[in-house]
Write a protein that holds these residues in place. Structure first.
Motif, PDB file in Angstrom:
ATOM      1  N   GLU A 128       0.819  -1.219   0.000  1.00  0.00           N
ATOM      2  CA  GLU A 128       0.000   0.000   0.000  1.00  0.00           C
ATOM      3  C   GLU A 128       0.851   1.267   0.000  1.00  0.00           C
ATOM      4  OE1 GLU A 128      -2.770  -0.329   3.256  1.00  0.00           O
ATOM      5  OE2 GLU A 128      -3.605  -2.186   2.447  1.00  0.00           O
ATOM      6  N   THR A 129       2.008   1.220   0.645  1.00  0.00           N
ATOM      7  CA  THR A 129       2.886   2.389   0.704  1.00  0.00           C
ATOM      8  C   THR A 129       3.404   2.740  -0.695  1.00  0.00           C
ATOM      9  OG1 THR A 129       3.528   1.757   2.933  1.00  0.00           O
ATOM     10  CG2 THR A 129       4.918   3.367   1.836  1.00  0.00           C
ATOM     11  N   ALA A 130       3.660   1.742  -1.522  1.00  0.00           N
ATOM     12  CA  ALA A 130       4.098   2.000  -2.903  1.00  0.00           C
ATOM     13  C   ALA A 130       3.020   2.776  -3.649  1.00  0.00           C
ATOM     14  CB  ALA A 130       4.410   0.688  -3.614  1.00  0.00           C
ATOM     15  N   CYS A 131       1.776   2.399  -3.444  1.00  0.00           N
ATOM     16  CA  CYS A 131       0.669   3.105  -4.099  1.00  0.00           C
ATOM     17  C   CYS A 131       0.555   4.535  -3.577  1.00  0.00           C
ATOM     18  CB  CYS A 131      -0.644   2.357  -3.862  1.00  0.00           C
ATOM     19  SG  CYS A 131      -0.656   0.680  -4.523  1.00  0.00           S
ATOM     20  N   ARG A 132       0.594   4.676  -2.267  1.00  0.00           N
ATOM     21  CA  ARG A 132       0.458   5.994  -1.648  1.00  0.00           C
ATOM     22  C   ARG A 132       1.592   6.927  -2.078  1.00  0.00           C
ATOM     23  NH1 ARG A 132      -0.509   4.107   2.960  1.00  0.00           N
ATOM     24  NH2 ARG A 132       1.603   4.060   3.778  1.00  0.00           N
ATOM     25  N   ASN A 133       2.840   6.436  -2.066  1.00  0.00           N
ATOM     26  CA  ASN A 133       3.984   7.283  -2.410  1.00  0.00           C
ATOM     27  C   ASN A 133       4.028   7.645  -3.885  1.00  0.00           C
ATOM     28  OD1 ASN A 133       4.760   7.107   0.233  1.00  0.00           O
ATOM     29  ND2 ASN A 133       6.588   5.894  -0.123  1.00  0.00           N
ATOM     30  N   SER A 134       3.551   6.744  -4.749  1.00  0.00           N
ATOM     31  CA  SER A 134       3.643   6.992  -6.188  1.00  0.00           C
ATOM     32  C   SER A 134       2.423   7.704  -6.751  1.00  0.00           C
ATOM     33  CB  SER A 134       3.832   5.666  -6.936  1.00  0.00           C
ATOM     34  OG  SER A 134       2.656   4.880  -6.844  1.00  0.00           O
ATOM     35  N   GLY A 135       1.296   7.623  -6.038  1.00  0.00           N
ATOM     36  CA  GLY A 135       0.065   8.235  -6.539  1.00  0.00           C
ATOM     37  C   GLY A 135      -0.705   7.328  -7.481  1.00  0.00           C
ATOM     38  N   TYR A 136      -0.180   6.160  -7.778  1.00  0.00           N
ATOM     39  CA  TYR A 136      -0.858   5.204  -8.646  1.00  0.00           C
ATOM     40  C   TYR A 136      -1.681   4.230  -7.813  1.00  0.00           C
ATOM     41  CZ  TYR A 136       2.287   6.570 -12.462  1.00  0.00           C
ATOM     42  OH  TYR A 136       2.974   7.266 -13.422  1.00  0.00           O
ATOM     43  N   SER A 137      -2.744   3.709  -8.413  1.00  0.00           N
ATOM     44  CA  SER A 137      -3.496   2.647  -7.756  1.00  0.00           C
ATOM     45  C   SER A 137      -2.710   1.346  -7.894  1.00  0.00           C
ATOM     46  CB  SER A 137      -4.873   2.488  -8.399  1.00  0.00           C
ATOM     47  OG  SER A 137      -4.747   1.934  -9.700  1.00  0.00           O
ATOM     48  N   ARG A 138      -3.086   0.355  -7.119  1.00  0.00           N
ATOM     49  CA  ARG A 138      -2.434  -0.953  -7.183  1.00  0.00           C
ATOM     50  C   ARG A 138      -2.559  -1.538  -8.586  1.00  0.00           C
ATOM     51  NH1 ARG A 138      -0.793  -5.180  -4.174  1.00  0.00           N
ATOM     52  NH2 ARG A 138      -1.378  -7.246  -4.874  1.00  0.00           N
ATOM     53  N   GLU A 139      -3.737  -1.427  -9.178  1.00  0.00           N
ATOM     54  CA  GLU A 139      -3.963  -1.966 -10.522  1.00  0.00           C
ATOM     55  C   GLU A 139      -3.081  -1.270 -11.546  1.00  0.00           C
ATOM     56  OE1 GLU A 139      -6.494  -0.988  -8.427  1.00  0.00           O
ATOM     57  OE2 GLU A 139      -6.901  -3.054  -7.813  1.00  0.00           O
ATOM     58  N   GLU A 140      -2.923   0.049 -11.411  1.00  0.00           N
ATOM     59  CA  GLU A 140      -2.065   0.788 -12.335  1.00  0.00           C
ATOM     60  C   GLU A 140      -0.607   0.343 -12.201  1.00  0.00           C
ATOM     61  OE1 GLU A 140      -4.020   5.176 -12.940  1.00  0.00           O
ATOM     62  OE2 GLU A 140      -3.308   4.684 -10.931  1.00  0.00           O
ATOM     63  N   LEU A 141      -0.134   0.236 -10.961  1.00  0.00           N
ATOM     64  CA  LEU A 141       1.258  -0.171 -10.745  1.00  0.00           C
ATOM     65  C   LEU A 141       1.521  -1.582 -11.261  1.00  0.00           C
ATOM     66  CD1 LEU A 141       2.214   1.283  -7.244  1.00  0.00           C
ATOM     67  CD2 LEU A 141       3.243   1.823  -9.453  1.00  0.00           C
ATOM     68  N   LEU A 142       0.549  -2.474 -11.102  1.00  0.00           N
ATOM     69  CA  LEU A 142       0.757  -3.849 -11.554  1.00  0.00           C
ATOM     70  C   LEU A 142       0.798  -3.952 -13.072  1.00  0.00           C
ATOM     71  CD1 LEU A 142      -1.283  -5.889  -8.936  1.00  0.00           C
ATOM     72  CD2 LEU A 142       1.168  -5.402  -8.997  1.00  0.00           C
ATOM     73  N   GLY A 143       0.442  -2.899 -13.777  1.00  0.00           N
ATOM     74  CA  GLY A 143       0.572  -2.868 -15.230  1.00  0.00           C
ATOM     75  C   GLY A 143       1.813  -2.115 -15.685  1.00  0.00           C
ATOM     76  N   MET A 144       2.645  -1.713 -14.725  1.00  0.00           N
ATOM     77  CA  MET A 144       3.825  -0.907 -15.020  1.00  0.00           C
ATOM     78  C   MET A 144       5.089  -1.652 -14.619  1.00  0.00           C
ATOM     79  SD  MET A 144       2.300   2.674 -13.496  1.00  0.00           S
ATOM     80  CE  MET A 144       3.731   3.661 -13.912  1.00  0.00           C
ATOM     81  N   GLY A 145       6.230  -1.020 -14.899  1.00  0.00           N
ATOM     82  CA  GLY A 145       7.519  -1.585 -14.517  1.00  0.00           C
ATOM     83  C   GLY A 145       8.466  -0.491 -14.073  1.00  0.00           C
ATOM     84  N   VAL A 146       9.654  -0.886 -13.713  1.00  0.00           N
ATOM     85  CA  VAL A 146      10.680   0.057 -13.251  1.00  0.00           C
ATOM     86  C   VAL A 146      10.951   1.112 -14.322  1.00  0.00           C
ATOM     87  CG1 VAL A 146      13.091   0.278 -12.521  1.00  0.00           C
ATOM     88  CG2 VAL A 146      11.719  -1.652 -11.712  1.00  0.00           C
ATOM     89  N   VAL A 147      10.964   0.708 -15.591  1.00  0.00           N
ATOM     90  CA  VAL A 147      11.255   1.665 -16.669  1.00  0.00           C
ATOM     91  C   VAL A 147      10.195   2.763 -16.756  1.00  0.00           C
ATOM     92  CG1 VAL A 147      12.611   0.022 -18.025  1.00  0.00           C
ATOM     93  CG2 VAL A 147      10.167   0.224 -18.442  1.00  0.00           C
TER      94      VAL A 147
END
Length: 192
Positions: A64-83
């Protein structure tokens, strides 16, 4: 206990029977409870935690902290990568070089930057570890936002600069004050 049963029909004498199977779920419930506790600990962390596919740089799981710090939802982050979030890793080739270093060393700690959803780039400290489970490889990244620390370091550097300027000014004033005292003494003598 999980209980299941079924009726058996006998073909010869026409009598029926019942088969009941009982399975002890104590260990399964304990394992589920341990898993929920582990997930809760991960989600309560002040640091962002990412599970990353080393071949593609894609996020396989985030807390949850990754989502909060990045501003992305969990679903959005799971479709993304480090790049997608690290301006210093602009493409998959750069990612593979970095992932190779982590695999070779087992772990790597670096300072970098993350681009949030709103475009703001924040300074971070990343501790990445390589792990494998069965035939599958993973990178686990613990990412700490160091914006506050960088701000305090900057303020400390400014304070040290001002202190050095103050010491220089005091030294210059002292150097000027000595001859000025002599001059003032001669002026007093000349007035008499």
């Amino acid at each position: 206990v999980l209980i299941s049963g079924s009726i058996l029909k006998s073909g010869k004498d026409g009598s029926d029977g019942i088969v009941i199977i009982a399975k002890d779920l104590t260990q399964r419930r304990k394992t589920e409870e341990d898993l929920r506790l582990s997930l809760s600990l991960i989600n309560q962390s002040n640091d962002a935690i990412y599970t990353i596919d080393p071949a593609t740089s894609l996020f396989l799981d985030v807390n949850e902290t990754a989502c909060r710090n990045s501003g992305y939802s969990r679903e959005e982050l799971l479709g993304m990568g480090v790049v997608d979030v690290d301006p210093h890793v602009p493409n998959i080739s750069a990612w593979r070089v970095l992932a190779g270093k982590v695999k070779e060393r087992g772990a790597l700690m670096v300072e970098g930057e993350h681009r949030r959803k709103d475009g703001f780039i924040s300074p971070i400290e990343v501790n990445v570890k390589y792990t494998s489970i069965g035939q599958k490889e993973y990178l686990i990244a613990v990412v700490r936002d160091v914006s506050q620390r960088k701000k305090i370091e900057s303020m400390l550097i400014q304070s040290e600069k001002l202190s050095a300027i103050g010491q220089l000014a005091a030294g210059v004033a002292h150097e000027i004050n000595n001859p000025l005292g002599v001059i003032l003494g001669y002026v007093k003598i000349m007035r008499r």
